[in-house]
Design a protein around this motif. Structure first.
Motif, mmCIF file in Angstrom:
data_model
loop_
_atom_site.group_PDB
_atom_site.id
_atom_site.type_symbol
_atom_site.label_atom_id
_atom_site.label_comp_id
_atom_site.label_asym_id
_atom_site.label_seq_id
_atom_site.Cartn_x
_atom_site.Cartn_y
_atom_site.Cartn_z
ATOM 1 N N TRP A 73 -86.583 -79.398 26.435
ATOM 2 C CA TRP A 73 -87.465 -78.598 25.582
ATOM 3 C C TRP A 73 -88.936 -78.882 25.887
ATOM 4 C CZ3 TRP A 73 -84.702 -78.936 20.140
ATOM 5 C CH2 TRP A 73 -83.557 -78.112 20.178
ATOM 6 N N ARG A 74 -89.256 -80.136 26.142
ATOM 7 C CA ARG A 74 -90.645 -80.457 26.502
ATOM 8 C C ARG A 74 -91.027 -79.807 27.834
ATOM 9 N NH1 ARG A 74 -89.379 -85.562 23.989
ATOM 10 N NH2 ARG A 74 -88.563 -86.347 25.978
ATOM 11 N N VAL A 93 -89.040 -75.402 15.617
ATOM 12 C CA VAL A 93 -88.634 -76.696 16.188
ATOM 13 C C VAL A 93 -89.823 -77.647 16.248
ATOM 14 C CG1 VAL A 93 -87.771 -77.855 18.255
ATOM 15 C CG2 VAL A 93 -86.747 -75.692 17.520
ATOM 16 N N GLU A 94 -90.955 -77.148 16.707
ATOM 17 C CA GLU A 94 -92.144 -77.986 16.805
ATOM 18 C C GLU A 94 -92.632 -78.400 15.418
ATOM 19 O OE1 GLU A 94 -93.926 -76.102 20.971
ATOM 20 O OE2 GLU A 94 -94.762 -75.492 19.037
ATOM 21 N N ALA A 95 -92.526 -77.499 14.441
ATOM 22 C CA ALA A 95 -93.019 -77.800 13.097
ATOM 23 C C ALA A 95 -92.242 -78.933 12.433
ATOM 24 C CB ALA A 95 -92.963 -76.542 12.237
ATOM 25 N N ARG A 134 -89.035 -71.684 18.741
ATOM 26 C CA ARG A 134 -89.794 -72.836 19.227
ATOM 27 C C ARG A 134 -90.803 -73.318 18.193
ATOM 28 N NH1 ARG A 134 -94.699 -72.961 21.043
ATOM 29 N NH2 ARG A 134 -94.726 -70.723 21.469
ATOM 30 N N THR A 135 -91.494 -72.406 17.525
ATOM 31 C CA THR A 135 -92.500 -72.807 16.547
ATOM 32 C C THR A 135 -91.881 -73.591 15.402
ATOM 33 O OG1 THR A 135 -92.276 -70.600 15.547
ATOM 34 C CG2 THR A 135 -94.113 -70.946 17.081
ATOM 35 N N GLY A 188 -91.951 -76.204 27.078
ATOM 36 C CA GLY A 188 -93.228 -76.090 26.363
ATOM 37 C C GLY A 188 -93.375 -74.735 25.712
ATOM 38 N N ASP A 189 -94.586 -74.175 25.763
ATOM 39 C CA ASP A 189 -94.827 -72.889 25.117
ATOM 40 C C ASP A 189 -94.521 -71.708 26.039
ATOM 41 O OD1 ASP A 189 -96.916 -73.008 26.894
ATOM 42 O OD2 ASP A 189 -98.499 -72.984 25.378
ATOM 43 N N GLY A 211 -90.549 -81.287 14.153
ATOM 44 C CA GLY A 211 -90.519 -82.463 15.016
ATOM 45 C C GLY A 211 -89.321 -82.582 15.935
ATOM 46 N N GLY A 212 -88.553 -81.510 16.098
ATOM 47 C CA GLY A 212 -87.425 -81.533 17.028
ATOM 48 C C GLY A 212 -86.247 -82.343 16.519
ATOM 49 N N MET A 236 -84.347 -82.988 24.323
ATOM 50 C CA MET A 236 -85.792 -83.002 24.108
ATOM 51 C C MET A 236 -86.549 -83.012 25.437
ATOM 52 S SD MET A 236 -86.337 -82.666 20.918
ATOM 53 C CE MET A 236 -88.089 -83.049 20.861
#
Length: 259
Positions: free
Chosen positions: A80-81, A166-168, A163-164, A84-85, A170-171, A77
């Protein structure tokens, strides 16, 4: 679809490590830098001081990040942070595992063909401590179905995640110590579905120092919890009725997959 079209997708890969297996880490990173994919960004996440100065300077293509927390989930995490985008697709690879040549391109082709899919998974090759292959698992598309029914045949090495998606969801869930990938895949399957690639995308090193090998019973208990808790209530309640039949199906598929 051309390779140029696939290269538009930006991929961020994280390698979590404690720095305790430098030779295996080198193999792992060589398998990533050897992907010949220009859209790939690599991050190694480790506790401060775990890597030597030489290891931290392994390649100008690799960024080394200090890990402030602990555990593999925190390390992944963290990476991944950091991305970002700036990436479209993400993944991670254990420091003792490898990707075969072309793995990332093949997984991206699969995601491009099914734009709604949350992730791509494929076949995996088991290798021993010396890197010699001894078994290949081919779960097929039925692996996705079995995952929904509480059986894990979606192997993590080589998987890529939007990525979208994963973000949706919550990872990764840090309440799991070993089966976090099972829980993660189960939630992604419920969110957007999985796309299967009929070729080897990852190589899993099976050796005595592997966390999963050393703590097999704990890993199995966590996997069972991760797989069952994502089921709808009606499916969980009726599980004793249909479980014997699906156990037979799972054993048959697993046997066929390993041939």
């Amino acid at each position: 679809m051309t390779n140029q079209e696939v290269r538009i997708m930006r991929v961020g890969m994280v390698v979590p490590t404690l720095g305790e297996r430098p030779e295996l880490l080198k193999e792992c990173l060589n398998s990533l830098t050897g992907q010949a994919y220009s859209g790939l960004r690599l991050v190694v996440v480790s506790p401060p001081g775990a890597l030597t100065a030489g290891e931290q300077a392994m390649s100008p293509r690799i960024t080394v990040l200090p890990q402030s927390g602990s555990g593999i989930v925190d390390a992944v995490m963290t990476g991944w942070r950091y991305f970002g985008d700036r990436v479209d697709v993400m993944g991670w690879l254990g420091d003792d595992d490898r990707l075969p040549p072309g793995s990332i391109t093949q997984a991206l082709h699969a995601l491009e063909r099914q734009t709604g899919a949350a992730m791509a998974y494929g076949q995996v090759r088991y290798i021993d401590g010396a890197g010699r292959p001894f078994k290949t698992m081919r779960p097929g598309r039925v692996g996705s179905l079995l995952l929904r029914l509480g059986y894990n045949m979606v192997y993590q090495p080589g998987c890529l995640y939007r990525r979208t998606a994963v973000e949706a969801i919550g990872g990764l869930d840090d309440s799991f110590r070993l089966a976090f990938d099972v829980d993660f895949h189960r939630r992604l399957a419920a969110y957007g579905g999985l796309r299967y690639v009929a070729s080897v995308l990852g190589e899993i090193r099976d050796h005595p120092d592997s966390l999963t090998v050393r703590r097999l019973s704990e890993s199995q208990r966590e996997a069972e919890l991760a797989l069952s808790r994502q089921m709808p209530d009606w499916l969980r309640r009726t599980r004793p009725v249909w479980r014997p039949a699906t156990d037979v199906l799972h054993r048959a598929v697993a046997k066929a997959a390993g041939r």
